[in-house]
Design a protein around this motif. Sequence first.
Motif, PDB file in Angstrom:
ATOM      1  N   LEU A 127       0.881  -1.188  -0.058  1.00  0.00           N
ATOM      2  CA  LEU A 127      -0.329   0.042  -0.037  1.00  0.00           C
ATOM      3  C   LEU A 127       0.925   1.473   0.293  1.00  0.00           C
ATOM      4  CD1 LEU A 127      -3.012  -1.164   2.689  1.00  0.00           C
ATOM      5  CD2 LEU A 127      -3.397  -0.501  -0.551  1.00  0.00           C
ATOM      6  N   VAL A 128       1.826   1.312   1.397  1.00  0.00           N
ATOM      7  CA  VAL A 128       3.279   2.616   0.402  1.00  0.00           C
ATOM      8  C   VAL A 128       2.731   2.665  -0.384  1.00  0.00           C
ATOM      9  CG1 VAL A 128       4.608   2.883   2.270  1.00  0.00           C
ATOM     10  CG2 VAL A 128       3.339   2.010   3.536  1.00  0.00           C
ATOM     11  N   VAL A 129       3.900   1.661  -1.896  1.00  0.00           N
ATOM     12  CA  VAL A 129       4.646   1.857  -2.606  1.00  0.00           C
ATOM     13  C   VAL A 129       3.870   1.941  -3.681  1.00  0.00           C
ATOM     14  CG1 VAL A 129       6.315   0.795  -4.413  1.00  0.00           C
ATOM     15  CG2 VAL A 129       6.836   0.037  -1.654  1.00  0.00           C
ATOM     16  N   ALA A 130       2.511   2.028  -3.685  1.00  0.00           N
ATOM     17  CA  ALA A 130       1.334   2.344  -3.900  1.00  0.00           C
ATOM     18  C   ALA A 130       0.898   3.685  -4.354  1.00  0.00           C
ATOM     19  CB  ALA A 130       0.222   0.954  -4.358  1.00  0.00           C
ATOM     20  N   ALA A 131       1.060   3.713  -3.083  1.00  0.00           N
ATOM     21  CA  ALA A 131       0.476   5.505  -3.067  1.00  0.00           C
ATOM     22  C   ALA A 131       1.545   6.266  -3.422  1.00  0.00           C
ATOM     23  CB  ALA A 131       0.038   5.080  -1.732  1.00  0.00           C
ATOM     24  N   GLN A 132       2.705   5.815  -3.182  1.00  0.00           N
ATOM     25  CA  GLN A 132       4.382   6.646  -3.300  1.00  0.00           C
ATOM     26  C   GLN A 132       3.933   6.849  -4.919  1.00  0.00           C
ATOM     27  OE1 GLN A 132       7.049   4.665  -2.071  1.00  0.00           O
ATOM     28  NE2 GLN A 132       6.784   5.930   0.164  1.00  0.00           N
ATOM     29  N   GLY A 133       4.152   5.681  -5.651  1.00  0.00           N
ATOM     30  CA  GLY A 133       4.288   5.262  -7.059  1.00  0.00           C
ATOM     31  C   GLY A 133       2.726   6.565  -8.023  1.00  0.00           C
ATOM     32  N   ARG A 134       1.164   6.487  -7.383  1.00  0.00           N
ATOM     33  CA  ARG A 134       0.579   6.633  -7.639  1.00  0.00           C
ATOM     34  C   ARG A 134       0.755   8.912  -7.198  1.00  0.00           C
ATOM     35  NH1 ARG A 134      -3.605   3.060  -4.458  1.00  0.00           N
ATOM     36  NH2 ARG A 134      -3.144   1.386  -5.761  1.00  0.00           N
ATOM     37  N   ALA A 135       0.747   8.832  -6.327  1.00  0.00           N
ATOM     38  CA  ALA A 135       1.225  10.175  -6.048  1.00  0.00           C
ATOM     39  C   ALA A 135       2.036  10.461  -7.323  1.00  0.00           C
ATOM     40  CB  ALA A 135       1.718  10.857  -5.243  1.00  0.00           C
ATOM     41  N   ALA A 136       3.485   9.772  -7.805  1.00  0.00           N
ATOM     42  CA  ALA A 136       4.118  10.574  -8.521  1.00  0.00           C
ATOM     43  C   ALA A 136       3.656   9.976  -9.823  1.00  0.00           C
ATOM     44  CB  ALA A 136       5.955   9.487  -8.451  1.00  0.00           C
ATOM     45  N   GLY A 137       2.904   9.759  -9.865  1.00  0.00           N
ATOM     46  CA  GLY A 137       2.261   9.562 -11.800  1.00  0.00           C
ATOM     47  C   GLY A 137       2.847   8.539 -12.688  1.00  0.00           C
ATOM     48  N   LEU A 138       3.349   7.398 -11.745  1.00  0.00           N
ATOM     49  CA  LEU A 138       3.848   6.873 -11.884  1.00  0.00           C
ATOM     50  C   LEU A 138       2.496   5.512 -13.532  1.00  0.00           C
ATOM     51  CD1 LEU A 138       6.522   4.685 -10.451  1.00  0.00           C
ATOM     52  CD2 LEU A 138       6.110   6.684 -12.073  1.00  0.00           C
ATOM     53  N   SER A 139       2.468   4.909 -14.518  1.00  0.00           N
ATOM     54  CA  SER A 139       1.448   3.957 -14.731  1.00  0.00           C
ATOM     55  C   SER A 139       1.388   2.427 -14.373  1.00  0.00           C
ATOM     56  CB  SER A 139       0.954   4.466 -15.914  1.00  0.00           C
ATOM     57  OG  SER A 139       0.464   5.750 -16.334  1.00  0.00           O
ATOM     58  N   ARG A 140       0.993   1.587 -14.791  1.00  0.00           N
ATOM     59  CA  ARG A 140       1.074   0.639 -13.886  1.00  0.00           C
ATOM     60  C   ARG A 140       1.557  -0.355 -15.856  1.00  0.00           C
ATOM     61  NH1 ARG A 140      -2.805  -2.709 -10.394  1.00  0.00           N
ATOM     62  NH2 ARG A 140      -1.893  -4.492 -11.048  1.00  0.00           N
ATOM     63  N   THR A 141       2.419  -1.470 -15.652  1.00  0.00           N
ATOM     64  CA  THR A 141       2.996  -1.687 -16.545  1.00  0.00           C
ATOM     65  C   THR A 141       2.540  -3.187 -16.960  1.00  0.00           C
ATOM     66  OG1 THR A 141       5.602  -2.319 -15.973  1.00  0.00           O
ATOM     67  CG2 THR A 141       4.435   0.103 -17.055  1.00  0.00           C
ATOM     68  N   LEU A 142       2.240  -3.936 -15.343  1.00  0.00           N
ATOM     69  CA  LEU A 142       1.640  -4.891 -16.026  1.00  0.00           C
ATOM     70  C   LEU A 142       0.321  -5.094 -15.106  1.00  0.00           C
ATOM     71  CD1 LEU A 142       5.076  -6.665 -14.263  1.00  0.00           C
ATOM     72  CD2 LEU A 142       4.344  -6.651 -16.148  1.00  0.00           C
ATOM     73  N   ALA A 143      -0.429  -6.761 -15.205  1.00  0.00           N
ATOM     74  CA  ALA A 143      -1.504  -6.332 -14.826  1.00  0.00           C
ATOM     75  C   ALA A 143      -1.647  -8.078 -14.042  1.00  0.00           C
ATOM     76  CB  ALA A 143      -2.453  -6.451 -15.583  1.00  0.00           C
ATOM     77  N   PHE A 144      -2.526  -8.186 -12.969  1.00  0.00           N
ATOM     78  CA  PHE A 144      -2.433  -9.287 -11.817  1.00  0.00           C
ATOM     79  C   PHE A 144      -3.685 -10.111 -13.051  1.00  0.00           C
ATOM     80  CE2 PHE A 144      -4.879 -12.233  -9.384  1.00  0.00           C
ATOM     81  CZ  PHE A 144      -4.427 -12.810  -8.598  1.00  0.00           C
ATOM     82  N   THR A 145      -3.064 -11.270 -13.181  1.00  0.00           N
ATOM     83  CA  THR A 145      -4.022 -12.214 -14.073  1.00  0.00           C
ATOM     84  C   THR A 145      -5.421 -13.317 -13.128  1.00  0.00           C
ATOM     85  OG1 THR A 145      -3.234 -11.858 -16.214  1.00  0.00           O
ATOM     86  CG2 THR A 145      -5.291 -13.693 -16.273  1.00  0.00           C
ATOM     87  N   PRO A 146      -5.784 -13.333 -12.414  1.00  0.00           N
ATOM     88  CA  PRO A 146      -5.967 -14.354 -11.687  1.00  0.00           C
ATOM     89  C   PRO A 146      -6.286 -15.720 -12.786  1.00  0.00           C
ATOM     90  CG  PRO A 146      -7.976 -12.948 -11.604  1.00  0.00           C
ATOM     91  CD  PRO A 146      -7.165 -12.813 -12.809  1.00  0.00           C
ATOM     92  N   PRO A 147      -5.550 -16.815 -11.729  1.00  0.00           N
ATOM     93  CA  PRO A 147      -5.384 -18.312 -12.122  1.00  0.00           C
ATOM     94  C   PRO A 147      -6.667 -19.242 -12.378  1.00  0.00           C
ATOM     95  CG  PRO A 147      -5.250 -18.835  -9.503  1.00  0.00           C
ATOM     96  CD  PRO A 147      -5.050 -17.040  -9.480  1.00  0.00           C
ATOM     97  N   VAL A 148      -6.927 -19.573 -13.351  1.00  0.00           N
ATOM     98  CA  VAL A 148      -8.239 -20.787 -13.823  1.00  0.00           C
ATOM     99  C   VAL A 148      -7.896 -21.858 -13.282  1.00  0.00           C
ATOM    100  CG1 VAL A 148      -8.871 -22.226 -15.830  1.00  0.00           C
ATOM    101  CG2 VAL A 148      -7.312 -19.807 -16.201  1.00  0.00           C
ATOM    102  N   ARG A 149      -8.923 -21.680 -11.827  1.00  0.00           N
ATOM    103  CA  ARG A 149      -9.470 -23.469 -11.194  1.00  0.00           C
ATOM    104  C   ARG A 149     -10.388 -23.662 -11.979  1.00  0.00           C
ATOM    105  NH1 ARG A 149      -7.900 -22.115  -5.783  1.00  0.00           N
ATOM    106  NH2 ARG A 149      -7.119 -20.221  -5.470  1.00  0.00           N
TER     107      ARG A 149
END
Length: 320
Positions: free
Chosen positions: A298-320
């Motif tokens: 949460l800390v790192v994500a908040a800092q990145g958002r405040a700095a204007g960073l954009s995600r380059t990776l996405a989480f894909t839930p595993p297929v069950r």
Amino acid sequence: MNKDRTLRPRRSCLAVPGSSARFLEKAQSVPADQVFLDLEDSVAPLAKPAARDSVAEALNQGDWTDKIRVIRVNDLSTEWTYRDVITVVEQAGENLDCIMLPKVQSAAEIQWLDFLLTQIEKANGLEVGRIGIEAQIEDAKGLTHVDAIAAASPRTETIIFGPADFMASINMRSLVVGEQPPGYESDAYHHILMSILMAARANGLQAIDGPYGRVRDSDGYRRTAERSAALGFDGKWVLHPDQLDIANAVYAPSQSDYDRAELILDAYAFYTSHDGGAVGAVMLDDEMIDEASRKMALVVAAQGRAAGLSRTLAFTPPVR
């Protein structure tokens, strides 16, 4: 603890002499998170009265965009402090975010500033409590009382390390502001920085590192910034525009760390949900993540958002 104030990022805090019209104008266009207009060390005694009016005029007429606007008044051992506060707040209180009080040695000094601000706000129809306080720790007595100082007022937003006066106050053998003293193999500032950081975090405040005196030494500035950033400090003073990009980069997470933090948050949210099995600890790649991992992310994500960073990776839930 200060839980109600919204604390905006302060990765880079640019110092501007309050007596210089050229610097006051130039500071409006630089990419700093915070600009503080100085009435203390950078202003000669005979120039202080005029500097108050210049600073108020710059706050009212300047285009500061979304920068945090701060004035540093003189310390309470001088005859100038009360008039610094009254003059600038009465003239430009609506366009001022915080007042920085230097050389703070006790909680009573912060409480004095809080009471004075409240009186001025009430007398001038300003929103009571909106103007924040930044406390600068610059000697051994202030560091000894830093916990009480950090807890002294709900207006307080940051605790700042002032290395130059601190070094002089303890007879540290270095003539370069913020630099390690020759002959000492460890980090001479570790205890100071950690004490400030603990007091700040215990009270929901930001911790800001002070200046590095060699303004043309980019490597030295980066080295000292990385030291406090690694501990968890939120930002650092900037004395020259050449230091701005370094501060903004050092106190923001790397792209890879930001991406990883967002992945951890998404993965944890999924695995603790019904669809993800409602489990509390799982593996993400080769790392176990749990509630503690979520808090760190949460800390790192908040800092990145405040700095204007954009995600380059996405989480894909595993297929069950």
